[in-house]
Design an enzyme around this catalytic site. Structure first.
Site, PDB file in Angstrom:
ATOM      1  N   LYS A  12       0.846  -1.206   0.000  1.00 18.01           N
ATOM      2  CA  LYS A  12       0.000   0.000   0.000  1.00 18.01           C
ATOM      3  C   LYS A  12       0.877   1.250   0.000  1.00 18.01           C
ATOM      4  CE  LYS A  12      -3.262   2.576   2.838  1.00 18.01           C
ATOM      5  NZ  LYS A  12      -4.655   2.536   3.242  1.00 18.01           N
TER       6      LYS A  12
ATOM      7  N   HIS B  47     -11.086 -25.627 -36.809  1.00 20.04           N
ATOM      8  CA  HIS B  47     -12.225 -25.161 -36.011  1.00 20.04           C
ATOM      9  C   HIS B  47     -12.557 -26.120 -34.862  1.00 20.04           C
ATOM     10  CE1 HIS B  47     -13.397 -21.552 -38.249  1.00 20.04           C
ATOM     11  NE2 HIS B  47     -12.722 -22.161 -39.203  1.00 20.04           N
TER      12      HIS B  47
END
Ligand SMILES: NC(=O)c1ncn([C@@H]2O[C@H](COP(=O)(O)O)[C@@H](O)[C@H]2O)c1NC=O
Length: 529
Positions: free
Chosen positions: A139, A288
């Site tokens: 932080k 595919h």
């Protein structure tokens, strides 16, 4: 460099002590004062590195068997203090700034993975103070440096050496991201562990309720941004599970060629997972997401030549996977004959690389040899949700199948049936595959009725001039009606492999007997959507 922050005091608190001594020595050499928790402090002191125990600094002993060690305002104030703002508060509370924190956490994952781990063991291995320091430091990365991975020790030392003992904001920010990723993964693991359990009120234990936790927490790491998704108006990226090291499209190394596209990755996965089913030299060509040609050969060249023969029309622009080292002869056959998007193999010889290099756009991938099958879960995305299931790792062997027809398949028919069954597992449902002599003759994929998939397989074989007579047929699920069997007989199919399990099985077996076909039940279905 106005964003550089000097490291004058560091706190080291690590469970995995790999590299920490060398790191501490390097920090000490740069004049950094070291604070450390019990075990880490002992290691450093025993090796002659000056260190202050956190408990001496805070004036508070580690208590409750280490449950509370660093959870103290003198630690967190020292980390979280905003430099240039909080100096007076620090002075009033006798807090010294802590500029760098190196932490790695209690080994929760290894603990719960160990045989016989109890709930109590798991609970004691939930690190509290470590993640708290990690989050505090991350932080306050504007002023402080957090390290959660021993691989970053060297990088930070090098940067300090180059910058008069300081780290840069770029490095601190990057390390802060790594820190938040680390605590997110750690808490995710804990939530997954608890989310699969129900408590046993009678004793200090709990039972597994479900392997699927209440919330599913996982961490996937971005491997690459993709130019676009399935279609060019969709943006996309490829994320991988770094906890798995099984040879896969995710771990594969691209040796050459254009960047992989979204569809390339999906199709390569289909081809590779299919070719893994075979022990003999095999080749799978995918278009595919469906195999359009699969074959086994004496060597990879023969396997490729035969796989290509199934459906040269569809193989154009296909994805080709092998289960052995790609050699120059096979590579030449491919690039001279057809347009190919991707070639993947566990290994690629230098000579094969040289051959493929002539086609600069062809994506050539080396994935390493697979040893065991992955146990990872299988995901399917739906709008607003995710379906999770075990990966389909099921596969019957010759000894598991049951001949249900009057006629027994010959040895070579049985070999073809097993080959055909393996291919059918990787064809989208409804899947019908025709095969002969370990080569696909026709593939019918993704039709809404089984009988139409059979028709498609027959049409494809006919269009490519392949003789269906005396081929075998695999069906990924049972036949609901005898029409599929009648159509197969009409086409010249001699044997059928299918799971069985229809309420009309008797009728279907009778149809096979009528046509003099052999029929084999696997007792296992392989739907693939
Ligand atoms: N409780 C605390 O205040 C606390 N502070 C740091 N730890 C952990 O203790 C471990 C290091 O302990 P040691 O240096 O005693 O071997 C590290 O994994 C660190 O994350 C703590 N342990 C557990 O929460």
């Amino acid at each position: 460099m106005n964003n550089a922050r000097p490291i004058r005091r560091a706190l080291l608190s690590v469970s995995d002590k790999t590299g920490i001594l060398e790191f501490a020595q390097a920090l000490h050499a740069q004049g950094v004062e070291l604070l450390s928790t019990g075990g880490t402090a002992r290691l450093l002191a025993d090796n002659g590195v000056p260190v202050i125990e956190v408990s001496d600094y805070t004036g508070h002993p580690e208590i409750m068997d280490g449950r509370v060690k660093t959870l103290h305002p003198k630690v967190h104030g020292g980390i979280l203090a905003r430099r240039g703002i909080d100096e007076i508060v620090m002075e009033q509370n006798n807090i010294k700034p802590i500029d760098l924190v190196a932490v790695n956490l209690y080994p929760f994952a290894a603990t719960v993975a160990a045989e016989g781990c109890t709930l109590a063991d798991a609970i004691e291995n939930i690190d509290i103070g470590g993640p708290t320091m990690v989050r505090s430091t991350a932080k306050n990365h504007k002023d402080t440096t957090i390290i959660v991975n021993a691989n970053d020790y060297g990088r930070v030392i090098a940067e300090m050496q180059a910058n008069e003992g300081s780290t840069t904001l770029e490095t601190r920010f990057d390390l802060a991201i790594a820190a938040f990723e680390h605590t997110a993964a750690y808490d995710g693991m804990i939530a997954n562990y608890f989310g699969t359990k129900v408590p046993a009120h009678s004793k200090d234990e709990c039972h597994e309720d479900s392997k699927f936790p209440r919330t599913y927490n996982t961490q996937l790491v971005k491997k690459q941004d993709l130019r676009y998704g399935e279609n060019s108006h969709q943006t996309a990226a490829f994320y991988v599970d770094t906890n798995l090291d099984e040879a896969s499209v995710a771990t594969a190394v691209q040796l050459q060629g254009k960047a992989l596209s979204y569809n390339n990755i999906a199709d390569t996965d289909s081809a590779l997972e299919c070719v893994k089913e075979f022990d003999e030299p095999a080749c799978v060509i995918v278009k595919h997401a469906n195999p359009c040609g699969v074959a086994i050969g004496e060597n990879l060249l023969e396997a490729y030549n035969r796989a290509f023969q199934t459906d040269p029309t569809s193989a154009f622009g296909g994805i080709i996977a092998f289960n052995g080292e790609l050699d120059a002869a096979t590579a030449s056959a491919i690039v001279e004959r057809q347009f190919v998007e991707v070639i993947i193999a566990p290994k690629v010889s230098q000579a094969a690389r040289d051959v493929v290099a002539a086609k600069a756009n062809v994506r050539l991938l080396e994935c390493g040899q697979w040893t065991s099958k992955t146990t990872s879960l299988d995901y399917k995305r739906v709008n607003g949700g995710l379906l999770l299931q075990d990966r389909d790792q099921g596969m019957v062997g010759i000894d598991d199948v049951k001949v249900v027809s009057k006629r027994q398949p010959t040895a070579s028919e049985m070999k073809d049936l097993m080959f055909c069954w393996k291919v059918a597992k990787f064809v989208k449902s409804n899947a019908i595959v025709y095969a002969k002599n370990s080569m696909t003759i026709g593939v019918g994929a993704g039709q809404m009725s089984r009988v139409y998939s059979a028709k498609v397989a027959g049409i494809k074989a006919a269009d490519e001039g392949l003789e269906v007579q005396d081929s075998v047929m695999a069906s990924d699920a049972f036949f609901p009606f005898r029409d599929g069997i009648d159509a197969a007989a009409e086409a010249g199919i001699s044997c059928i492999i299918q799971p069985g399990g229809s309420i009309r099985d008797e009728e279907i077996i009778a149809a096979a007997d009528e046509h003099g076909m052999a029929m084999v039940f696997t007792g296992m279905r392989h739907f693939r959507h």
